[in-house]
Design a protein around this motif. Structure first.
Motif, short mmCIF file in Angstrom:
data_model
loop_
_atom_site.label_atom_id
_atom_site.label_comp_id
_atom_site.label_asym_id
_atom_site.label_seq_id
_atom_site.Cartn_x
_atom_site.Cartn_y
_atom_site.Cartn_z
N ILE A 45 0.84 -1.19 0.00
CA ILE A 45 0.00 0.00 0.00
C ILE A 45 0.88 1.24 0.00
O ILE A 45 1.83 1.35 0.77
N PHE A 46 0.53 2.19 -0.87
CA PHE A 46 1.24 3.46 -0.97
C PHE A 46 0.27 4.58 -0.62
O PHE A 46 -0.80 4.69 -1.22
N LEU A 47 0.65 5.42 0.33
CA LEU A 47 -0.19 6.53 0.75
C LEU A 47 0.31 7.81 0.10
O LEU A 47 1.36 8.34 0.48
N GLU A 48 -0.43 8.28 -0.87
CA GLU A 48 -0.05 9.49 -1.59
C GLU A 48 -0.24 10.72 -0.70
O GLU A 48 -1.24 10.84 0.00
N ASP A 49 0.72 11.62 -0.72
CA ASP A 49 0.64 12.87 0.03
C ASP A 49 0.40 14.01 -0.97
O ASP A 49 1.31 14.42 -1.69
N LEU A 50 -0.84 14.49 -1.01
CA LEU A 50 -1.18 15.53 -2.00
C LEU A 50 -0.37 16.79 -1.79
O LEU A 50 -0.09 17.52 -2.75
N TRP A 51 0.02 17.07 -0.56
CA TRP A 51 0.73 18.32 -0.28
C TRP A 51 2.19 18.25 -0.68
O TRP A 51 2.87 19.27 -0.72
N ALA A 52 2.66 17.05 -0.99
CA ALA A 52 4.03 16.90 -1.47
C ALA A 52 4.07 16.52 -2.96
O ALA A 52 5.14 16.33 -3.52
N SER A 53 2.89 16.39 -3.58
CA SER A 53 2.81 15.96 -4.98
C SER A 53 2.86 17.16 -5.92
O SER A 53 2.15 18.14 -5.71
N PRO A 54 3.67 17.08 -6.97
CA PRO A 54 3.69 18.18 -7.94
C PRO A 54 2.47 18.16 -8.84
O PRO A 54 1.80 17.14 -8.97
N GLY A 55 2.20 19.31 -9.46
CA GLY A 55 1.08 19.41 -10.41
C GLY A 55 0.31 20.70 -10.22
O GLY A 55 -0.20 20.95 -9.13
N GLU A 56 0.23 21.49 -11.28
CA GLU A 56 -0.46 22.77 -11.21
C GLU A 56 -1.90 22.70 -11.71
O GLU A 56 -2.59 23.71 -11.77
N SER A 57 -2.32 21.52 -12.11
CA SER A 57 -3.70 21.32 -12.57
C SER A 57 -4.05 19.87 -12.36
O SER A 57 -3.18 19.02 -12.08
N LEU A 58 -5.32 19.54 -12.47
CA LEU A 58 -5.76 18.15 -12.33
C LEU A 58 -5.07 17.23 -13.33
O LEU A 58 -4.58 16.16 -12.99
N LYS A 59 -5.01 17.67 -14.58
CA LYS A 59 -4.41 16.85 -15.63
C LYS A 59 -2.91 16.71 -15.45
O LYS A 59 -2.34 15.62 -15.64
#
Length: 260
Positions: A45-59
């Motif tokens: 299981i991998f727990l994604e951290d949205l606050w550490a994830s790059p990306g300036e848009s949904l896509k």
């Protein structure tokens, strides 16, 4: 060291949390899930951290996320997302459908249908974005938990200011707003990946979304969980674990009966 401990995992599960959450909210759920899923699946299981994830848009977020997932060598990959995390998961599925063997989407919107609704949503999210930079944290959390979408239920976990970057959350409200999201229904109709959409019985809005998706999209099934609202995984954890365990095992072994 036993031979079992050196066998590479067969299944990877990526879990994406929602807004004003951290990956820690999943910990009681992942502990129970590991106990429920058959040991033969050797689940990672991998727990994604949205606050550490790059990306300036949904896509853009979806594209970068899939790039990070792709090098992990698993027999099967399954994606799970709650609320904002579910909307991001929808985009990841559509960006690279061949990467995934299944997905679980919880209380997530597939997209607003009118331009007027999108403008109004963006306006509200911009207000939140500004407030998150400057206003009293405890007051903001209280206001957030009082939103009608949460069906009058308080969360079972805390949201402490020290666990967040106000700047990153503020940007997320802007970058990932439903005001920037196109309606994905027509795209989701073409998915061949089994998708389980889950909503809480008290959350009428997202029950309707789930019913609509299941009606129009052949690969999507909808399950309503009793005694829960928007935050289904934390409000009826036992039923949630039971349902997603069955789904995961059924995706990996289609001979398992679909009825519980």
């Amino acid at each position: 060291m036993s031979p079992k401990s050196i066998v590479p995992s067969e299944v990877g599960l990526w879990m994406i949390h929602g807004n004003l959450q951290t990956p820690k909210v999943w910990q009681p759920i992942t502990t129970q899930l590991h106990q429920a899923v058959s040991p033969e699946l050797n689940l990672s299981i991998f727990l994604e951290d949205l606050w550490a994830s790059p990306g300036e848009s949904l896509k853009e977020w979806a594209a970068l996320f899939c790039q990070r997932v792709h090098p992990h060598a698993f027999k099967s990959r399954i994606l799970l997302g709650y609320s904002l995390g579910g909307r991001l998961a929808f985009h990841a599925l559509l960006h690279q459908p061949e990467l995934w063997q299944g997905a679980i989407i919880i209380s997530a919107d597939s997209g607003l249908t009118s331009e007027c609704d999108r403008r109004n949503c963006l306006k509200k999210d911009n207000v939140w974005s500004i407030q998150l930079l400057h206003d009293n944290w405890d007051n903001l959390i209280q206001e957030w938990n009082s939103l009608p979408v949460f069906c009058g239920r308080q969360p079972s976990y805390s949201a402490l200011e020290k666990d967040y970057s106000r700047l990153k959350i503020s940007k997320a409200f802007q970058n990932f707003s439903k005001g920037h999201q196109f309606n994905l229904l027509s795209n989701l109709q073409n998915l061949n990946i089994p998708v389980l959409y889950i909503s809480g019985v008290e959350d009428e809005k997202y029950c309707q979304i789930g019913q609509k998706l299941a009606h129009h999209c052949p690969s999507i099934t909808h399950r309503i969980i009793l005694n829960s609202g928007h935050r289904v995984p934390w409000e009826n954890r036992n039923n949630f674990i039971s349902i997603i365990t069955h789904f995961i095992e059924q995706v990996l072994n289609p001979k398992i009966q679909t009825e519980q």
